[in-house]
Design an enzyme around this catalytic site. Structure first.
Site, PDB file in Angstrom:
ATOM      1  N   GLY A 159       0.797  -1.227   0.000  1.00  0.00           N
ATOM      2  CA  GLY A 159       0.000   0.000   0.000  1.00  0.00           C
ATOM      3  C   GLY A 159       0.827   1.273   0.000  1.00  0.00           C
ATOM      4  CB  CYS A 193     -26.307  -9.697 -17.164  1.00  0.00           C
ATOM      5  SG  CYS A 193     -25.603  -9.632 -18.831  1.00  0.00           S
ATOM      6  CB  CYS A 215     -24.907 -13.916 -19.203  1.00  0.00           C
ATOM      7  SG  CYS A 215     -24.431 -12.950 -17.746  1.00  0.00           S
ATOM      8  CB  CYS A 228     -21.603  -8.728 -17.727  1.00  0.00           C
ATOM      9  SG  CYS A 228     -22.612  -9.979 -16.946  1.00  0.00           S
ATOM     10  CB  CYS A 235     -21.008 -11.316 -20.254  1.00  0.00           C
ATOM     11  SG  CYS A 235     -22.753 -11.107 -20.631  1.00  0.00           S
TER      12      CYS A 235
END
Ligand SMILES: [Zn+2]
Lengths: 286, 258
Positions: free
Chosen positions: A35, A244, A247, A269, A275
């Protein structure tokens, strides 16, 4: 890999070896201090407009001949940027490329984390526009570095406080700040907060490159990554009422797309590979 | 008054040039005591205040502070992290210009809550309640909690700055001309408020001012500075009513004639 496939007159992955070594040293330091933003002497890269060079420099520094590269832009493998960056590295390294998350050893991304959980051994390289999470409140670089050094992070919650005061909830939806390994506050780049939980204890190595500000940072595999929040306003990811339209997934990050001139819209998606794979499995005869 | 001083200053020197800065300053400050540092601009009183509040390392001398945990610490021997922690938990710093002490880009509520968040408070509802309670304590309209300080008047900004500092119940507050630049009537009300809060919270205060009327109203004891040096010290009434040093006499008389 076949050496003939590298474009003549260029070094492997474009950058010269000295630059790559310099970037790798910065990466090693970044991995050692999860980080923490490590400064590095960045180089110019030929890049599509709107795509910074930080992620590409990191990819160029870590890519090897046996890698299999995937490039996504906002989750999609087929945007102009994703296609041209993939072609760029294919031309200058000869490595295999893929659109399938599980096949890739190295994934260069801008603004998304793939839906399919990443595996040990995979490396995710983020393109970062603004690496400093404290910048919104403290313009001085000297002061922000000091704030990180002293863990002086009270201001991070001011932003979340202001969200709740103004909107009744934490409205920050992208570049949602996280605490890495219990020590450094980090900007995860403009991924949706939907993706934040995927960073936490991921088996993959996550590398972040900011070209303009010349900063590199990292999340090593299996590192705690906690999204900042309040006890009475806990961190939450985006949800959708829709699934979605292609899908039918109810678990992925959805983009709203306009379908016609009448303003009809649907949700699909954002991760095109996810997807497509779901569609393919549904089409398979049982 | 407790026997142990909260702040002990010995031979403190910070010079930018000869006579510019502060030189060989020593004093003790006791819990609940208000000490005024008076002098003209350029007398070194702001330099002294910055040294005392761990914002400017002195060239020479020592400052010892008695913490809430009754630990006597040498201020400039502490890590910067420890200094900052003291600044935001045990101390307050009220600047002359509210923009130096406030975050002008965020709401009043966030300004008051910042120190609490910095010390680990993570409950929005509690932060909000505390901010509202402090707003009413400093006589600000709690309906303005989500407004930015830029929409406040100068006097309101100064009240907000005071609330932002006092929210962590500090023991020692440094004030730099806290009523400077305000209208006379606004100044008087702010002084009343400060005096009331100082008494209620039993605050030790070091207040820098060029305004002897402010000093008389708030401070029990005075340090008069000129060209970086202390020329006279004593109880406020004593110093102002019967000044011993020629410079103090001049200061006092110039107030009387103005
Ligand atoms: Zn889908």
């Amino acid at each position: 890999m076949n050496p003939q496939t590298i474009r003549e007159g260029y070094n492997f992955a474009y950058l010269d070896e000295q630059t790559k070594r310099m970037i790798r040293r910065a990466l090693l330091k970044a991995v050692a201090i999860p980080g923490y933003q490590v400064p590095f002497g960045g180089r110019e890269m030929p890049m599509p407009y709107g795509w910074g060079t930080g992620g590409m420099q990191v990819t160029a520094a870590v890519i090897g001949q046996n890698d299999c590269l995937k490039v996504i832009d906002q989750g999609a493998d087929d945007t102009t940027n994703a296609v041209s960056i993939r072609a760029f590295f294919r031309d200058l390294t000869g490595v295999k490329t893929t659109e399938r998350t599980e096949e890739a050893t190295l994934i260069q991304t801008r603004h998304r984390i793939p839906e399919k959980p990443l595996q040990a051994g995979q490396v995710l390289v983020y393109q970062v526009p603004i690496p400093e999470p404290l910048r919104f409140i403290e313009p001085s670089e000297v002061e922000t570095r000091k704030m990180h050094a002293l863990e002086d992070y009270g201001v991070m919650h001011i932003k979340l406080y202001e969200d709740i005061a103004q909107f009744g909830h934490i409205a920050t939806a992208y570049a949602y700040p996280v605490l890495v390994n219990g020590r450094y506050v980090m900007d995860p780049s403009p991924i949706p907060k939907f993706d934040n939980p995927k960073m936490d204890n991921s088996p993959a190595l996550q590398l972040f490159g900011a070209g303009r500000e010349k900063r590199i940072y990292a999340i090593p595999p299996y590192t705690d990554v906690k999204s900042l929040d309040f006890e009475d306003h806990p961190f939450e990811v985006q949800t959708w009422k829709q699934c979605c339209a292609i899908c039918g997934s109810t678990e992925s990050f959805l983009d709203e797309v306009i379908m016609d001139d009448q303003g009809a819209h649907e949700f699909i998606c954002s991760d095109t590979d996810y997807c497509r794979e779901r569609m393919a499995s549904q089409e398979m005869p049982v | 008054m407790n026997a142990e001083p909260i702040l002990q200053v010995e031979n403190l020197t910070k010079l930018y040039a000869a006579g510019k800065g502060c030189e060989a300053v020593s004093f003790d400050l006791y819990p609940g005591e208000v000490l005024g540092i008076v002098g003209e601009s350029g007398s070194g009183k702001s330099t002294l205040l910055n040294c005392l509040s761990a914002r400017l390392a002195p060239d020479e001398g020592d400052i010892h502070y008695l913490t809430r945990a009754a630990e006597r610490v040498n201020l400039y021997a502490l890590s910067e992290s420890r200094q900052r922690h003291l600044q935001r938990t045990e101390w307050g710093i009220v600047h002359q210009h509210p923009r130096d002490g406030l975050r002008m880009g965020v709401s009043a509520g966030a300004n008051i809550g910042e120190r609490l968040m910095a010390t680990g408070q993570r409950h929005y509802g509690n932060l909000r309640d505390t901010a509202q309670s402090w707003m009413s304590d400093v006589e600000l309209d709690i309906a303005r909690i989500d407004d930015k300080p830029t929409t406040y008047s100068g006097g309101m900004q100064q009240r907000l700055q005071i609330a932002r500092n006092l929210v962590t119940h500090p023991r020692l507050v440094f004030m730099d001309e806290p009523t400077g630049g305000l209208d006379v009537s606004v100044q008087a009300r702010l002084l009343d408020l400060l005096r009331q809060l100082v008494t209620e919270m039993n605050l030790a205060v070091v207040i820098v001012t060029h305004d002897l009327a402010v000093a008389r109203l708030l401070a029990q004891r005075l340090i008069v500075m000129r060209h970086g040096r202390v020329v006279e010290t004593g109880l406020t009434d004593q110093v102002l009513d019967d000044p011993q040093h020629a410079y103090t006499q001049l200061l006092v008389s110039s107030v009387l004639t103005s």
